[in-house]
Design a protein around this motif. Sequence first.
Motif, PDB file in Angstrom:
ATOM      1  N   GLY A 101       0.792  -1.222   0.000  1.00  0.00           N
ATOM      2  CA  GLY A 101       0.000   0.000   0.000  1.00  0.00           C
ATOM      3  C   GLY A 101       0.820   1.266   0.000  1.00  0.00           C
ATOM      4  O   GLY A 101       0.265   2.358  -0.004  1.00  0.00           O
ATOM      5  N   ASP A 102       2.132   1.171   0.029  1.00  0.00           N
ATOM      6  CA  ASP A 102       2.964   2.369  -0.009  1.00  0.00           C
ATOM      7  C   ASP A 102       2.936   2.929  -1.424  1.00  0.00           C
ATOM      8  O   ASP A 102       3.140   2.215  -2.393  1.00  0.00           O
ATOM      9  N   LEU A 103       2.670   4.201  -1.514  1.00  0.00           N
ATOM     10  CA  LEU A 103       2.667   4.866  -2.815  1.00  0.00           C
ATOM     11  C   LEU A 103       3.663   6.007  -2.775  1.00  0.00           C
ATOM     12  O   LEU A 103       3.890   6.609  -1.721  1.00  0.00           O
ATOM     13  N   PRO A 105       4.777   9.764  -2.996  1.00  0.00           N
ATOM     14  CA  PRO A 105       3.993  10.916  -2.521  1.00  0.00           C
ATOM     15  C   PRO A 105       3.075  11.528  -3.580  1.00  0.00           C
ATOM     16  O   PRO A 105       1.935  11.876  -3.281  1.00  0.00           O
ATOM     17  N   GLU A 107       1.672  10.092  -6.275  1.00  0.00           N
ATOM     18  CA  GLU A 107       0.534   9.214  -6.543  1.00  0.00           C
ATOM     19  C   GLU A 107      -0.428   9.169  -5.358  1.00  0.00           C
ATOM     20  O   GLU A 107      -1.639   9.094  -5.525  1.00  0.00           O
ATOM     21  N   ARG A 108       0.137   9.217  -4.136  1.00  0.00           N
ATOM     22  CA  ARG A 108      -0.717   9.223  -2.939  1.00  0.00           C
ATOM     23  C   ARG A 108      -1.591  10.471  -2.916  1.00  0.00           C
ATOM     24  O   ARG A 108      -2.779  10.412  -2.629  1.00  0.00           O
ATOM     25  N   GLU A 109      -0.999  11.615  -3.248  1.00  0.00           N
ATOM     26  CA  GLU A 109      -1.758  12.865  -3.262  1.00  0.00           C
ATOM     27  C   GLU A 109      -2.848  12.828  -4.326  1.00  0.00           C
ATOM     28  O   GLU A 109      -3.972  13.276  -4.095  1.00  0.00           O
ATOM     29  N   ALA A 111      -4.395  10.162  -5.396  1.00  0.00           N
ATOM     30  CA  ALA A 111      -5.435   9.266  -4.882  1.00  0.00           C
ATOM     31  C   ALA A 111      -6.304   9.989  -3.852  1.00  0.00           C
ATOM     32  O   ALA A 111      -7.532   9.852  -3.851  1.00  0.00           O
ATOM     33  N   MET A 112      -5.681  10.761  -2.983  1.00  0.00           N
ATOM     34  CA  MET A 112      -6.441  11.496  -1.964  1.00  0.00           C
ATOM     35  C   MET A 112      -7.337  12.558  -2.614  1.00  0.00           C
ATOM     36  O   MET A 112      -8.455  12.790  -2.168  1.00  0.00           O
ATOM     37  N   GLU A 128      -8.255   9.237   5.945  1.00  0.00           N
ATOM     38  CA  GLU A 128      -6.977   9.769   6.413  1.00  0.00           C
ATOM     39  C   GLU A 128      -6.627   9.212   7.789  1.00  0.00           C
ATOM     40  O   GLU A 128      -5.476   8.878   8.059  1.00  0.00           O
ATOM     41  N   PHE A 131      -5.287   5.745   7.273  1.00  0.00           N
ATOM     42  CA  PHE A 131      -3.914   5.755   6.794  1.00  0.00           C
ATOM     43  C   PHE A 131      -2.939   6.104   7.918  1.00  0.00           C
ATOM     44  O   PHE A 131      -1.850   5.531   8.008  1.00  0.00           O
TER      45      PHE A 131
END
Length: 140
Positions: A101-103, A105, A107-109, A111-112, A128, A131
């Motif tokens: 599940g680590d993305l 930064p 790609e994580r942003e 997704a959020m 959040e 996470f």
Amino acid sequence: MQDDLKGLQDDTLDHIVRRMEDIRRRLDLGRAGPKVRTVEDGVIESLDKMIKKMEDQQSECSGGGGSAIRSSSPAPDSRILGGKGPGEVTKKNIGSESGWGDLPPKEREEAMQQIGRDFPSHYRDVIEQYFRRMAAEGSE
């Protein structure tokens, strides 16, 4: 509306849906009298006819003596049932590293941001928090 109703046949799913919507509308208005009950009984009768027709069609199809395995109920126990396939599955290498599940930064942003567009704002807060808990458990 007249053109729409012209093609409507009795005991079709469309006709049943329309009658059910009429029942719901009448009940919402507080009209639960004998007329509504009559329409409800008609809907049930129409559904029973459709079910009977489908059961008859199914029995005609399965009565043909074909070699296909057909069942009207689930298997009573967990066991290997007959079939044509070999039952083999292609195994995929999904890796053995931790960090599920680590993305990155960026790609994580993204997704959020997508979560913010697709769901109500209180969902974002809950996600959040999830996470944060997962990150805290991972660092312990």
